[in-house]
Design an enzyme around this catalytic site. Structure first.
Site, short mmCIF file in Angstrom:
data_model
loop_
_atom_site.label_atom_id
_atom_site.label_comp_id
_atom_site.label_asym_id
_atom_site.label_seq_id
_atom_site.Cartn_x
_atom_site.Cartn_y
_atom_site.Cartn_z
N HIS A 1 0.83 -1.20 0.00
CA HIS A 1 0.00 0.00 0.00
C HIS A 1 0.87 1.26 0.00
CE1 HIS A 1 -3.65 2.36 1.15
NE2 HIS A 1 -2.73 3.13 1.71
N GLU A 2 1.81 1.32 0.93
CA GLU A 2 2.66 2.51 1.02
C GLU A 2 3.60 2.63 -0.16
OE1 GLU A 2 1.73 4.66 3.02
OE2 GLU A 2 0.48 3.38 4.29
N GLU B 1 -4.50 7.91 -3.04
CA GLU B 1 -5.04 6.67 -2.49
C GLU B 1 -5.39 5.69 -3.59
OE1 GLU B 1 -5.89 4.38 0.99
OE2 GLU B 1 -4.77 6.25 0.63
#
Length: 492
Positions: free
Chosen positions: A256-257, A286
């Protein structure tokens, strides 16, 4: 030098100082001694005072007036659009208020952490009231008679309106609740068993970040209580967290990061230390982290490859075969923590926060009553009661540091990711075959070409529309979730 050149030279120095401020925040979250909080608050406040002064420098107005009268190309016009927007918004906020917000946020985060550790929301409520009062004052200054919450939202998703998001989220909520209830009535997914060495987790996390395209020569991976990405250009850092009984937390937090970080690393280098040199909005940001984590990282094709890698690293962990592993990765189960939620329930967490923070900002909900309101809404959407504050309204750091208007960008990012995933599969017809080999190169190249390289060149909705060929809609996300989880949890 021209007015445009003078303005951009001033802006580059301001952007460089803003990166330093970000590095202070990274340090606070990762390695800062706990006893340094008070001094860091002063340091942060001092730096933000300098930034506020630079961003409201009256010369900016003069430079803008002159530069905007000259013939402009697309890039220069976009630079001026961002600078004027920032200049006008920053001018509306008095320096004393900007400094007070920075100092209060730096201190209130520590108080939130203490309250969370002791499950004592009552101890945190006055702190929240203080930061909320400051943010409402700031929002009122920015709104200039308009909607205060919209002014807050504009910090994270330019041009977005709460009414539009309310309609979008309202269309999502019934389907999400129905899908959640149907899945929980089905056969539970298999679960991993055993202990997973944290050093081995971090090594595998490094490999996954590299597969996502993350350049470790311009970044680093560290641990933090709450995973995050920080920085832009040639210094973009990510964090993750580890638990011996839950390697998915580490691995998927890292992916995700890395999605966030690769976005920043992929922006056209010519935009470095300018307003175009960062992600255009938190919703678009996002979308990049979510499509990497979910539509790619949690796909049947990629989890088949990951199953083999985890067997190599950890040995037997109680999952028999790739299909069972895919189900385990995408397990839908009861829980309280937003950051640990599956793709379906995650959005319900965000929709709840969106409604609650709008009520707080409007004054319809007092900070002292937040815990009760949170618990009531959670039970209505999830069907069971919150046992303690650390699993409820104290679980997130966002409000403690004044990030009102931030939460809805998480679900907006999921909506954008749903749209992008459809376009990606049209552009890369062999995507599943590549993912089954642990190869994300084509997918990341498409994201870089259509979204990431542009930085802040286009407004958020225009950027997504250009990439997808159609305006953003919640329909692709809902269709994706229904197809995926309907197959994983067929009706009984």
């Amino acid at each position: 030098m021209s007015a445009f050149d003078d303005l951009m030279a001033h802006q580059r120095q301001t952007e460089a100082l803003a990166q330093i401020a970000g590095r202070l925040s990274w340090d606070r979250e990762t390695v800062m001694p706990c006893g340094a909080a008070a001094q860091r608050s002063e340091e942060t406040g001092a730096l933000h005072a300098v930034l506020h002064a630079r961003r409201t420098d009256p010369r900016i107005g003069d430079w803008l007036e002159t530069a905007e009268d000259a013939p402009l190309g697309q890039v220069a016009a976009a630079q001026l659009r961002h600078i004027r927007r920032s200049f006008e918004r920053t001018q509306r906020v008095p320096e004393h208020l900007a400094t007070a917000l920075a100092r209060t946020a730096a201190l209130s985060q520590g108080k939130w952490a203490e309250a969370r550790a002791t499950d004592d929301y009552a101890a945190f409520a006055p702190v929240l009231a203080e930061i909320l009062a400051l943010k409402r004052e700031e929002g009122a200054a920015l709104a200039e008679g308009g909607d205060v919450y919209d002014a807050m939202l504009d910090d994270y998703e330019p041009e977005a309106k709460a009414a539009d998001l309310d309609a979008m989220f309202g269309a999502l909520r019934p389907g999400l609740i129905a899908l959640r209830e149907s899945a929980l009535a089905g056969t539970p997914a298999p679960q991993l068993s055993g202990r997973f060495d944290v050093t081995a987790q971090m090594q595998l996390a490094q490999q996954l970040a590299a597969l996502c395209g993350y350049d470790m020569t311009r970044g680093r991976l560290d641990k933090a209580v709450h995973p995050f990405s920080s920085g832009s250009g040639d210094d973009v850092r990510i964090t993750t967290r580890t638990a011996e009984d839950d390697p998915f937390n580490c691995l998927y937090s890292t992916m995700h990061e890395a999605g966030h970080a690769v976005y920043e690393q992929s922006i056209d280098p010519a935009y470095a230390l300018t307003p175009l040199g960062a992600g255009v909005s938190m919703g678009v940001h996002e979308s990049q982290s979510r499509i990497v984590e979910n539509q790619l990282g949690r796909s049947r094709a990629f989890t088949g490859w990951l199953y083999g890698r985890m067997r190599d690293v950890f040995g037997d962990f109680g999952i028999d075969g790739e299909d069972a592993f895919y189900a385990a990765v995408n397990s839908l189960h009861r829980g309280f923590i937003r950051a640990e939620a599956d793709e379906v329930q995650y959005n319900l967490h965000i929709l709840m926060r969106f409604d609650l923070e709008r009520a707080l900002v409007a004054g319809d909900l007092l900070p002292a009553d937040l815990e009760a309101a949170w618990n009531d809404r959670f039970e209505a959407d999830f069907g069971y009661q919150v046992p303690r504050a650390s699993l409820g309204c104290l679980q997130d750091v966002h409000w403690s540091v004044g990030l009102f208007g931030y939460f809805p960008t998480y679900s907006l990012g999921n909506v954008y990711a749903g749209c992008l995933a459809v376009a990606l599969r049209r552009a890369v017809p062999d995507l599943d075959a590549e993912l089954a080999q642990g190869n994300m190169a084509s997918a990341m190249a498409w994201l870089r070409e259509t979204v990431q390289q542009h930085g802040g060149l286009y407004p958020p909705r225009e950027l997504i529309t250009r990439a997808c060929g159609t305006a953003p809609s919640e329909a692709p996300l809902m269709a994706y979730l229904q197809e995926k989880f309907g197959a994983l949890y067929p009706a009984q």
